[in-house]
Design a protein around this motif. Structure first.
Motif, PDB file in Angstrom:
ATOM      1  N   LEU A 244      24.986 -58.849  13.581  1.00  0.00           N
ATOM      2  CA  LEU A 244      25.571 -57.560  13.179  1.00  0.00           C
ATOM      3  C   LEU A 244      26.867 -57.755  12.398  1.00  0.00           C
ATOM      4  N   ILE A 245      27.747 -58.666  12.933  1.00  0.00           N
ATOM      5  CA  ILE A 245      29.035 -58.907  12.277  1.00  0.00           C
ATOM      6  C   ILE A 245      28.839 -59.385  10.842  1.00  0.00           C
ATOM      7  N   SER A 246      27.899 -60.297  10.660  1.00  0.00           N
ATOM      8  CA  SER A 246      27.712 -60.898   9.336  1.00  0.00           C
ATOM      9  C   SER A 246      26.764 -60.107   8.441  1.00  0.00           C
ATOM     10  N   GLY A 247      26.106 -59.087   8.987  1.00  0.00           N
ATOM     11  CA  GLY A 247      25.101 -58.380   8.199  1.00  0.00           C
ATOM     12  C   GLY A 247      25.428 -56.960   7.795  1.00  0.00           C
TER      13      GLY A 247
ATOM     14  N   ALA B  27      19.580 -50.457   7.824  1.00  0.00           N
ATOM     15  CA  ALA B  27      18.783 -50.948   8.958  1.00  0.00           C
ATOM     16  C   ALA B  27      17.885 -52.102   8.526  1.00  0.00           C
ATOM     17  N   GLN B  28      17.287 -51.988   7.349  1.00  0.00           N
ATOM     18  CA  GLN B  28      16.398 -53.046   6.865  1.00  0.00           C
ATOM     19  C   GLN B  28      17.164 -54.352   6.664  1.00  0.00           C
ATOM     20  N   PHE B  29      18.297 -54.276   5.936  1.00  0.00           N
ATOM     21  CA  PHE B  29      19.036 -55.488   5.617  1.00  0.00           C
ATOM     22  C   PHE B  29      19.679 -56.118   6.857  1.00  0.00           C
ATOM     23  N   VAL B  30      20.155 -55.265   7.776  1.00  0.00           N
ATOM     24  CA  VAL B  30      20.724 -55.803   9.021  1.00  0.00           C
ATOM     25  C   VAL B  30      19.639 -56.491   9.837  1.00  0.00           C
ATOM     26  N   MET B  31      18.448 -55.892   9.874  1.00  0.00           N
ATOM     27  CA  MET B  31      17.348 -56.515  10.610  1.00  0.00           C
ATOM     28  C   MET B  31      16.993 -57.869  10.001  1.00  0.00           C
ATOM     29  N   GLU B  32      17.007 -57.953   8.678  1.00  0.00           N
ATOM     30  CA  GLU B  32      16.731 -59.232   8.025  1.00  0.00           C
ATOM     31  C   GLU B  32      17.735 -60.290   8.480  1.00  0.00           C
ATOM     32  N   ASN B  33      19.004 -59.887   8.559  1.00  0.00           N
ATOM     33  CA  ASN B  33      20.042 -60.834   8.947  1.00  0.00           C
ATOM     34  C   ASN B  33      19.919 -61.228  10.412  1.00  0.00           C
ATOM     35  N   ILE B  34      19.623 -60.253  11.273  1.00  0.00           N
ATOM     36  CA  ILE B  34      19.456 -60.563  12.701  1.00  0.00           C
ATOM     37  C   ILE B  34      18.259 -61.473  12.912  1.00  0.00           C
TER      38      ILE B  34
ATOM     39  N   PRO C 269      32.603 -68.207  10.033  1.00  0.00           N
ATOM     40  CA  PRO C 269      31.226 -68.336   9.529  1.00  0.00           C
ATOM     41  C   PRO C 269      30.622 -66.996   9.138  1.00  0.00           C
ATOM     42  N   ALA C 270      31.023 -65.922   9.832  1.00  0.00           N
ATOM     43  CA  ALA C 270      30.503 -64.599   9.480  1.00  0.00           C
ATOM     44  C   ALA C 270      30.980 -64.191   8.086  1.00  0.00           C
TER      45      ALA C 270
END
Length: 412
Positions: A388-391, A330-337, A296-297
């Motif tokens: 984190l894995i998927s972002g 950091a911005q895009f990872v935060m969006e994904n989390i 899924p990631a």
């Protein structure tokens, strides 16, 4: 800055509703399965309720004897419990319990199959059963060999329907017992059963002289700090048993294990070495969970990467105003989390529903798993790791866009 990231993430996901729904579906299904698995493992390794004292008790189930040519591993004999374990100085209480035995109960011209377990009185002190009616048998009942029995709520319903059970007589394989108590149904390893009777009601007393058999023992420590002392004393007892009963065997091993070690030693079949294999078992479980997240990631990575072109202008503007690659990541990872946390919340509700459904349909008898605080904490960790894995990969790709090309709507 975090507040700004949060507001941007909300606007992005509201703007692309279909994309957000697809992502959420993938996240919810993955996290629901992982949360159900986590709840099952939590119940198995760190139970509450009837086995709530498990942090203080160790279990001895098998006795293994070896020589240079072969080895044999059998269930614990009652003689080992009576002659050695009950004399231990480092324990508060020692309980003996047999394995589950399917027996026939003759009741009002009906034949009912019930799972029976024989125990001593200390069994009821170490395990915290909820007594629904009557009482459990005590040391006096045990020592005098009284034919008394405790039954589970499910067994009471099968035998007596809605009538009171306490005081009734039941015929178990030709032996007549008086029901003195009814306890709540339990799913845990040591508490599972439908009918309990004192060991002293066995048809014959040959079990008293057996070093190997079908018993196990629960050793209750006075406090958690005494666990290591109990294990050291068990090691000395193993040597003593071998000295008393050398036979054809050169060494004898018995192990006192906590929940995790007990399960690991059983699955890994580590009956002749000190290491139970718990570390390896935990590593396998963690690896399985990570692998379960991979597919899924990867789907989420592909979906998130597809947004690069759409958000190219935004990235170009951010870079033109001095945003660094690290800030963009950091911005895009935060969006994904953030999206994963929303999905995790929905997954939590679904996981609760799945556990309730499993308990109601009887696929797993007397299942009482629940999403307690520890499960929620593990679920939060799993959700963040999945985010984190998927972002990270699509976030890094976004951050690498050339600002000039990005402002033109292109990608490198």
């Amino acid at each position: 800055m975090l507040k700004n990231y949060f507001l941007i993430a909300c606007s992005v996901y509201v703007r692309r509703k279909l994309f957000t729904a697809i992502n959420l579906m993938c996240i919810v299904l993955t996290l629901t399965v992982l949360l159900v698995l986590t709840a099952a493992l939590q119940t198995l390794f760190y139970p509450t309720g009837v086995e709530g004292k498990s942090v203080r008790f160790l279990q001895v189930e098998r006795i293994t004897q070896t020589n240079k040519e072969s080895s044999q591993s059998n269930g614990l004999g009652y003689k080992v419990i009576e002659q050695y374990l009950r004399k231990m100085k480092t324990v508060e209480a020692v309980a003996a319990l047999s394995g589950i035995n399917e027996v026939s109960v003759f009741q009002e011209e009906r034949l009912v199959e019930v799972q029976m377990r024989h125990t001593d009185a200390a069994y009821w002190q170490i395990l915290d059963f909820k007594v629904l009616a009557g009482r459990v048998y005590n040391a006096d009942d045990f020592e005098k060999g009284r034919f008394v029995a405790v039954i589970s709520a499910a067994t009471a319903k099968k035998l007596f329907n809605v009538e009171p059970s306490v005081g009734k007589k039941i015929n178990v394989m030709g032996q007549v017992f008086e029901v003195i108590g009814v306890v709540a149904d339990e799913f845990h390893i040591n508490a599972f059963g439908g009918l309990w009777a004192p060991i002293t009601t066995f048809p014959n007393s040959s079990y008293r002289n057996e070093f190997t058999g079908y018993f196990s023992a629960l050793l209750l420590a006075k406090n958690v700090g005494d666990i290591a002392l109990i294990k050291d004393e068990i090691a000395q007892i193993s040597k003593q048993i071998n000295a008393d009963e050398p036979g054809q065997w050169q060494s004898t091993h018995i192990w006192a294990d906590g929940k995790l070690d007990f399960v690991a030693r059983t699955l890994m079949n580590n009956q002749t070495v000190t290491d139970s294999g718990a570390g390896k078992l935990v590593a396998i479980i963690v690896a399985f969970m990570l692998l379960f997240m991979v597919v899924p990631a990867l789907n989420l990575i592909n979906l998130n990467s597809g947004r690069i072109q759409e958000r190219a202008s935004e990235i170009g503007v951010r870079k033109a105003f001095g945003a660094s690659n690290a800030q963009l990541v950091a911005q895009f990872v935060m969006e994904n989390i953030l999206l994963c946390l929303v999905g995790g919340s929905v997954g939590l509700l679904l996981a609760k529903g799945v556990l309730v459904w499993l308990g109601s349909v009887g696929i797993v008898p007397h299942l009482q798993e629940d999403l307690n605080g520890q499960v929620l904490a593990y679920g939060l960790v799993i959700t963040v790791v999945f985010g984190l894995i998927s972002g990270v990969i699509p976030a890094w790709r976004m951050a690498q866009l050339d600002p000039v090309l990005a402002l033109k709507g292109g990608a490198t």
